[in-house]
Design a protein around this motif. Sequence first.
Motif, short mmCIF file in Angstrom:
data_model
loop_
_atom_site.label_atom_id
_atom_site.label_comp_id
_atom_site.label_asym_id
_atom_site.label_seq_id
_atom_site.Cartn_x
_atom_site.Cartn_y
_atom_site.Cartn_z
N GLN A 66 3.84 8.93 -11.68
CA GLN A 66 4.96 9.52 -12.41
C GLN A 66 6.03 10.08 -11.48
O GLN A 66 7.21 10.05 -11.81
N SER A 69 8.55 7.57 -10.85
CA SER A 69 9.05 6.94 -12.09
C SER A 69 8.44 5.56 -12.31
O SER A 69 9.14 4.60 -12.63
N ARG A 97 11.07 2.11 -12.28
CA ARG A 97 12.50 2.39 -12.52
C ARG A 97 13.31 1.80 -11.37
O ARG A 97 14.39 1.28 -11.58
#
Length: 192
Positions: A66, A69, A97
């Motif tokens: 996380q 991303s 991302r």
Amino acid sequence: MIQRRFPTSGLCRYHVGDILRVTGFHNSAPQFDFVRRKNVLLSIDSDKTDESELQKALENASRLLQKSSTSVVEYTSFVDTYTIPGHYIIYWELLMRTQRIPSDKTLEECCLTMEESMNSVYSQCRVADRSIGPLEIRVVRNGTFEELMDYAISRGASINLYKAPRCVNSTPIVELLDSRMVSSDLSRSKPH
């Protein structure tokens, strides 16, 4: 986190190898919870890792992604007994991302986190007995699990009932996954 979805057509003629627990009835129709898939068990020595344990380990490790991303879109596993000692290989397809794969350090931490999430027999075999080698995560390029589905459908699987396998042992499938690999990382530390 991987979400489980049942076919939109319901469970008419539901026969795909899932183990379900009946939790009650509504009139005469059973209500149930998904327990696990049939025949999803990783084992090298005396260790036994089932799908629910593998899923829990994956969820714990994916929290580390996380920060960058990134999330796990799909995964499967393979028990590599061609190496000595044998070890678990986890194939991940990631949603990023940015176009950069998480760092080797992050993926090594993911490997260790997964190992630390396994049961005590796995830890005993990995640390004390040394009969299991370090867990390995192989990141595959985007679209790999779609190609895996296409392969299964070409071999007669139903597109409506297809689910990505959580454990593979077929040489052509492992070869397909390995040919799409973009990075590989091992756990450098032993689990506590």
